[in-house]
Design a protein around this motif. Sequence first.
Motif, short mmCIF file in Angstrom:
data_model
loop_
_atom_site.label_atom_id
_atom_site.label_comp_id
_atom_site.label_asym_id
_atom_site.label_seq_id
_atom_site.Cartn_x
_atom_site.Cartn_y
_atom_site.Cartn_z
N LEU A 36 0.84 -1.03 0.00
CA LEU A 36 0.10 0.24 0.16
C LEU A 36 0.76 1.38 0.07
O LEU A 36 1.65 1.52 0.99
CB LEU A 36 -1.06 0.02 1.22
N ILE A 37 0.87 1.95 -1.03
CA ILE A 37 1.91 3.16 -1.21
C ILE A 37 0.85 4.43 -0.85
O ILE A 37 0.33 4.79 -1.71
CB ILE A 37 2.43 3.36 -2.70
N ASN A 38 1.17 4.98 0.15
CA ASN A 38 0.27 6.13 0.59
C ASN A 38 0.84 7.23 0.03
O ASN A 38 2.10 7.92 0.49
CB ASN A 38 0.11 6.22 2.01
N ASP A 39 0.20 7.96 -0.88
CA ASP A 39 0.91 8.97 -1.71
C ASP A 39 0.47 10.44 -1.15
O ASP A 39 0.31 11.45 -1.61
CB ASP A 39 0.62 9.00 -3.17
N GLY A 40 0.86 10.55 0.15
CA GLY A 40 0.77 12.01 0.73
C GLY A 40 -0.70 12.12 1.09
O GLY A 40 -1.08 13.26 1.07
N SER A 41 -1.51 11.05 1.44
CA SER A 41 -2.90 11.31 1.60
C SER A 41 -3.13 12.41 2.80
O SER A 41 -2.14 12.23 3.71
CB SER A 41 -3.86 10.02 1.71
N SER A 42 -4.18 13.30 2.69
CA SER A 42 -4.39 14.21 3.62
C SER A 42 -5.77 13.80 4.76
O SER A 42 -6.01 14.62 5.50
CB SER A 42 -4.67 15.67 3.20
N ASP A 43 -6.20 12.89 4.14
CA ASP A 43 -7.38 12.29 4.80
C ASP A 43 -6.90 11.03 5.83
O ASP A 43 -5.87 11.06 6.11
CB ASP A 43 -8.61 11.77 4.24
N LYS A 44 -7.84 10.00 6.07
CA LYS A 44 -7.66 9.06 7.06
C LYS A 44 -7.04 7.76 6.22
O LYS A 44 -6.72 6.57 6.87
CB LYS A 44 -8.82 8.34 7.88
N SER A 45 -6.98 7.98 5.11
CA SER A 45 -6.18 6.62 4.09
C SER A 45 -5.12 6.20 4.76
O SER A 45 -4.96 4.95 4.75
CB SER A 45 -6.01 7.09 2.67
N GLY A 46 -3.95 7.02 5.12
CA GLY A 46 -2.73 6.36 5.67
C GLY A 46 -2.95 5.68 6.75
O GLY A 46 -2.49 4.53 7.10
N SER A 47 -3.74 5.93 7.96
CA SER A 47 -4.13 5.23 9.18
C SER A 47 -4.70 4.17 8.92
O SER A 47 -4.68 3.15 9.71
CB SER A 47 -4.87 6.22 10.00
N ILE A 48 -5.47 3.92 8.01
CA ILE A 48 -6.25 2.94 7.64
C ILE A 48 -5.56 1.80 7.23
O ILE A 48 -5.43 0.81 7.58
CB ILE A 48 -7.61 3.10 6.59
N CYS A 49 -4.44 2.31 6.42
CA CYS A 49 -3.57 1.39 5.64
C CYS A 49 -2.78 0.62 6.91
O CYS A 49 -2.39 -0.56 6.76
CB CYS A 49 -2.68 2.03 4.72
N ASP A 50 -2.18 1.47 7.71
CA ASP A 50 -1.37 1.15 8.89
C ASP A 50 -2.31 0.19 9.88
O ASP A 50 -1.71 -0.89 10.30
CB ASP A 50 -1.00 2.51 9.83
N ALA A 51 -3.50 0.35 9.86
CA ALA A 51 -4.34 -0.52 11.01
C ALA A 51 -4.32 -1.95 10.26
O ALA A 51 -4.12 -2.89 11.00
CB ALA A 51 -5.77 0.04 11.03
N TYR A 52 -4.76 -1.96 8.81
CA TYR A 52 -4.57 -3.25 8.41
C TYR A 52 -3.42 -4.14 8.11
O TYR A 52 -3.16 -5.12 8.50
CB TYR A 52 -5.14 -3.15 6.74
N MET A 53 -2.30 -3.13 8.20
CA MET A 53 -0.77 -3.78 8.27
C MET A 53 -0.69 -4.39 9.60
O MET A 53 0.21 -5.32 9.68
CB MET A 53 0.18 -2.74 7.87
N SER A 54 -1.07 -3.68 10.74
CA SER A 54 -0.86 -4.46 12.20
C SER A 54 -1.68 -5.69 12.15
O SER A 54 -1.20 -6.55 13.31
CB SER A 54 -1.32 -3.26 12.91
N LYS A 55 -2.59 -5.89 11.41
CA LYS A 55 -3.40 -7.08 11.38
C LYS A 55 -3.14 -8.25 10.54
O LYS A 55 -3.51 -9.54 10.60
CB LYS A 55 -5.00 -6.72 11.22
N ASP A 56 -2.16 -8.21 9.35
CA ASP A 56 -1.99 -8.96 8.43
C ASP A 56 -0.66 -8.95 8.16
O ASP A 56 -0.03 -7.76 7.40
CB ASP A 56 -2.96 -9.07 7.17
N GLN A 57 0.56 -9.71 8.07
CA GLN A 57 1.85 -9.66 7.70
C GLN A 57 2.08 -9.77 6.43
O GLN A 57 3.10 -9.29 6.15
CB GLN A 57 2.36 -10.87 8.53
N ARG A 58 1.09 -9.93 5.65
CA ARG A 58 1.28 -9.94 4.19
C ARG A 58 1.30 -8.41 3.62
O ARG A 58 1.65 -8.09 2.35
CB ARG A 58 0.21 -10.82 3.23
N ILE A 59 0.85 -7.61 4.42
CA ILE A 59 0.83 -6.08 4.00
C ILE A 59 2.09 -5.20 4.58
O ILE A 59 2.73 -5.39 5.42
CB ILE A 59 -0.46 -5.34 4.74
N ARG A 60 2.46 -4.56 3.55
CA ARG A 60 3.65 -3.53 3.61
C ARG A 60 3.08 -2.11 3.50
O ARG A 60 2.40 -2.13 2.49
CB ARG A 60 4.76 -3.87 3.09
N VAL A 61 3.11 -1.10 4.23
CA VAL A 61 2.59 0.20 3.91
C VAL A 61 3.95 1.08 3.86
O VAL A 61 4.64 1.07 4.53
CB VAL A 61 1.71 0.70 5.07
#
Length: 332
Positions: A36-61
């Motif tokens: 998940l490549i967070n391209d400087g989002s100004s909304d909650k997109s980045g934190s949503i990605c981080d939350a998923y990464m903490s739950k699934d080891q297949r995800i890198r943010v």
Amino acid sequence: MPKISVIVPVYNVENYIEKCIESILSQTYTDFELLLINDGSSDKSGSICDAYMSKDQRIRVFHKKNAGVSMARNWGIKHSLGDWICFVDSDDWVENSYLEKFIENKELDGYTMVSQGIMYDFVSRTNENFPFFIYPDKICHEVEFTDIFAKYRLLHNGCPYAKLYNKNLLERYSIYFNPSISTHEDHLFVLTYLLHCKKIILSSSISYHYMIRNTLSLSTKFHSSEELVEVSKLLIEKIIQCRNKYHFSQKCFNSAVSAFGLRQLLVAAQNSNQNNYHNIFAVLRDKKEWFVNHFVAKSLTNSLFLVLLFSHVPDCFLYWLIRLQRNLKRLS
């Protein structure tokens, strides 16, 4: 090491990103990583990605400064670990067979591209959708490319998603998205990859859902005339390279050059302004031979404009016609 790297560029999609991520995590084929490549989002997109990464080891943010979708995708390619790469846009979603349909074929090798169809979903029209780029299940070797480029309109499918790419081939030939342009950069990426393919596997699967949420799509956003002239040049060059290598028919060549290379010049004329219209019209006149020999007109408006342009009607009159047409569109 994962077999497939799924790359998702993310930018201000807090209302859609969860459905996209969930659809990828629900795949029947599980040997993949999700970047998940967070391209400087100004909304909650980045934190949503981080939350998923903490739950699934297949995800890198990856969180990076905003630099556009091309740079985000390139970042994903360079940091991917898989043998194969595919893309999903962050406001789209995929059915759970998306990855399995890519990888199920036993003839995958380092010079292969796999291409599926795409489902266009109209959010504003309840339950309305239609498939785009419908293919049979077919393995096509390089000797067949002359015919299949025309039969399946492969030059027209510039969508980077719903395709599987070999990472070693991308790295060997330095195939990346061009960050200096903001339209058809994905098409140029696909055409460049096709130039190095020796096998194309077509799949009848249509498991990618491209979400159309309003009438303003990427193809209708405003781009400067100067950028469109450059895009036209790059597309024509790439299509010529494909023709020289695969020797497909003149009809196939004309169709691709018209739909992409020459059409960009017409849009450049339509997007011209009081400061640049003389220069833009001059570029089109320099391409007169291309328009005469290769252009397949789709509208009476374009045909009339070209007749007037090549008849050396004064530029100021042509520009007045363009402004009139733009105003009429706004009124409608």
